[in-house]
Design an enzyme around this catalytic site. Structure first.
Site, PDB file in Angstrom:
ATOM      1  N   GLU A 281       0.801  -1.229   0.000  1.00 16.67           N
ATOM      2  CA  GLU A 281       0.000   0.000   0.000  1.00 16.67           C
ATOM      3  C   GLU A 281       0.839   1.288   0.000  1.00 16.67           C
ATOM      4  O   GLU A 281       0.687   2.152   0.858  1.00 16.67           O
ATOM      5  CB  GLU A 281      -0.965  -0.007   1.183  1.00 16.67           C
ATOM      6  CG  GLU A 281      -1.932  -1.179   1.147  1.00 16.67           C
ATOM      7  CD  GLU A 281      -2.836  -1.260   2.367  1.00 16.67           C
ATOM      8  OE1 GLU A 281      -2.727  -0.410   3.260  1.00 16.67           O
ATOM      9  OE2 GLU A 281      -3.664  -2.182   2.423  1.00 16.67           O
TER      10      GLU A 281
ATOM     11  N   GLU B  44      -5.875 -10.839  -1.365  1.00 18.19           N
ATOM     12  CA  GLU B  44      -6.674 -10.652  -0.146  1.00 18.19           C
ATOM     13  C   GLU B  44      -8.174 -10.636  -0.480  1.00 18.19           C
ATOM     14  O   GLU B  44      -8.923  -9.765  -0.039  1.00 18.19           O
ATOM     15  CB  GLU B  44      -6.284  -9.349   0.559  1.00 18.19           C
ATOM     16  CG  GLU B  44      -4.816  -9.267   0.922  1.00 18.19           C
ATOM     17  CD  GLU B  44      -4.436  -7.975   1.636  1.00 18.19           C
ATOM     18  OE1 GLU B  44      -5.334  -7.315   2.194  1.00 18.19           O
ATOM     19  OE2 GLU B  44      -3.241  -7.636   1.631  1.00 18.19           O
TER      20      GLU B  44
END
Length: 439
Positions: free
Chosen positions: A237, A345
């Site tokens: 991220e 994910e």
């Protein structure tokens, strides 16, 4: 004579009052089921056990920003698990197909796991259905090195051992992240926050110190697990379209620019050797704006010789969006750079992103049907593009323990293929045998 009468009526009044109080008490006790206490207590105790067994922290990633969870709050995520349970008893359905076996000709099927899920009934669910694991929290920086030089290997080792015992591949998540990283990384030699330093010379010293700490952390971690783990989320991220130059304005970026990304990949390759695969992982990669920023970053890093093998697409989606074709388009774009793609994910919320409502334990059938159709559409697209996606990893395995039960608000969510009793949902059959949906 009058005195005797008064005493007599006084005694009658007391006795009558006592009788009235006892009668009222009996009525109240009966109303609240006290005389049926064995049955009620059994139900209540069972619900309490179902809500608290095998709990560990949940991932704090999300679609539009992150929640920084302190280490002190990561010990036992009771809030996420203590939700209404179905009246059925938890069990493993042994007579249904295995997910991993169903997709063996396409890609491995993985799931995030906590150390405490390696025993008990939920462990059997993992063993039946997946052939790849990733640590949900146990391998993040705060979990592995809460204090400088003080590594805590036990929980992560437990997951590695479970995977080895059951012939499962492993993914590592994650070497670098702006969340769940202990504060000591970002403090100078005097214990002051590095980001507050204004002196140019001191800032340069802080940068070198931070990169040194990063390198030491990566060397220790990769050295320990390189023989057991081949797929690594190196940085997580780092892109934010609203940040400076499209980068997340984290302490990592404020102190080092993008140099921390280069260092992380280079050190991981140096220590891990050519056989491990190194990924840059992010959410919202289907969004064209964010995707293009990430693409530009990765392309520039590759041109500098930074060893990136692939892109991890978190894929925290919901039953309303994004369009499946956008997910595939993004993977195709990175494949053009010669990079691998992994769904890292995966989960599918039953609520749209800005919806804060709660269905409670009675989720409407049409919502579960819509979820099933979306999962079917996604997996059909992934199978058609198996040449550019090397694995599909769910962020958990049972709705009971999903991080989405506690984010963005506390409520009942159902984003995975198995319900709170570990039973297959319509979404499971949608990707394994769609003909079952009409039964």
């Amino acid at each position: 004579m009058n005195g005797m009468l008064k005493k007599k009526w006084f005694l009658i009044g007391i006795i009558g009052g006592v009788v009235l109080m006892v009668t009222l008490l009996l009525v109240i006790m009966n109303e609240y089921g006290v005389f049926n206490g064995d049955e009620n207590l059994t139900v209540n105790n069972t619900q309490g056990q179902n809500g608290k067994e095998e709990q560990e922290p949940q991932e704090s990633n999300e679609q539009e920003g992150e929640v920084n969870i302190p280490a002190s709050d990561l010990a036992d995520n009771a809030n996420a698990a203590d939700l209404p349970q179905n009246k059925e008893e938890p069990s493993i359905e042994e007579d249904i197909p295995s997910l991993a076996e169903t997709f063996k000709d396409y890609f491995p099927i993985g799931a995030a796991i906590e150390p405490s899920y390696t025993t008990g009934l939920i462990a059997e669910l993992y063993k039946k259905h997946v052939n790849m694991l990733v640590a949900e929290n146990a391998m993040k920086p705060e979990s592995l090195q809460p204090k400088e030089g003080n590594f805590r290997w036990g929980p992560a080792d437990r997951i590695v051992q479970f995977a080895k015992e059951n012939g499962m591949e492993l993914r590592f998540h994650t070497l670098v992240w702006h969340n769940q990283t202990p504060d000591w990384f970002f403090k100078d030699e005097e214990g002051k926050p590095m980001v507050e330093e204004t002196d140019p010379k001191k800032r340069e010293e802080n940068k070198k110190l931070l990169l040194k700490r990063l390198e030491e952390h990566i060397r220790a971690v990769v050295s320990r697990y390189k023989d057991d783990i081949k797929s690594w989320d190196v940085v997580n991220e780092v892109v934010d379209p609203s940040g400076p130059n499209g980068m997340r304005n984290s302490p990592w970026y404020q102190i080092t620019g993008t140099e921390y990304i280069e260092v992380a990949f280079r050190v991981a390759r140096e220590v891990g050797g050519p056989d491990i695969k190194l990924y840059i992982n992010d959410y919202g990669t289907d969004d064209p704006v964010k995707r293009d920023i990430l693409y530009k970053l990765v392309k520039e890093l590759l041109e500098k010789g930074v060893p990136i093998d692939g892109v991890g697409h978190q894929t925290h989606i919901d039953i309303y969006g994004p369009p499946i074709e956008r997910i595939i388009e993004s993977m195709k774009k990175f494949a053009e750079l010669g990079l691998d793609n992994i769904i890292t994910e995966l989960d599918m919320s039953i609520y749209s992103w800005n919806n804060r409502s709660d269905y409670g334990e009675n989720i409407p059938d049409h919502i579960l049907t819509l979820q099933a159709k979306r999962y079917q559409e996604l997996f059909e697209a992934l199978k058609e593009n198996k040449d550019i996606v090397s694995a599909v990893v769910f962020w958990g395995i049972s709705d009971k323990y999903s991080w989405l039960n506690g984010f963005p608000v506390q409520r009942t969510n159902a984003p995975l293929l198995f319900d709170r009793n570990f039973h297959a949902k319509p979404a499971f059959w949608a990707i394994v045998d769609p003909s079952r949906l009409s039964e």
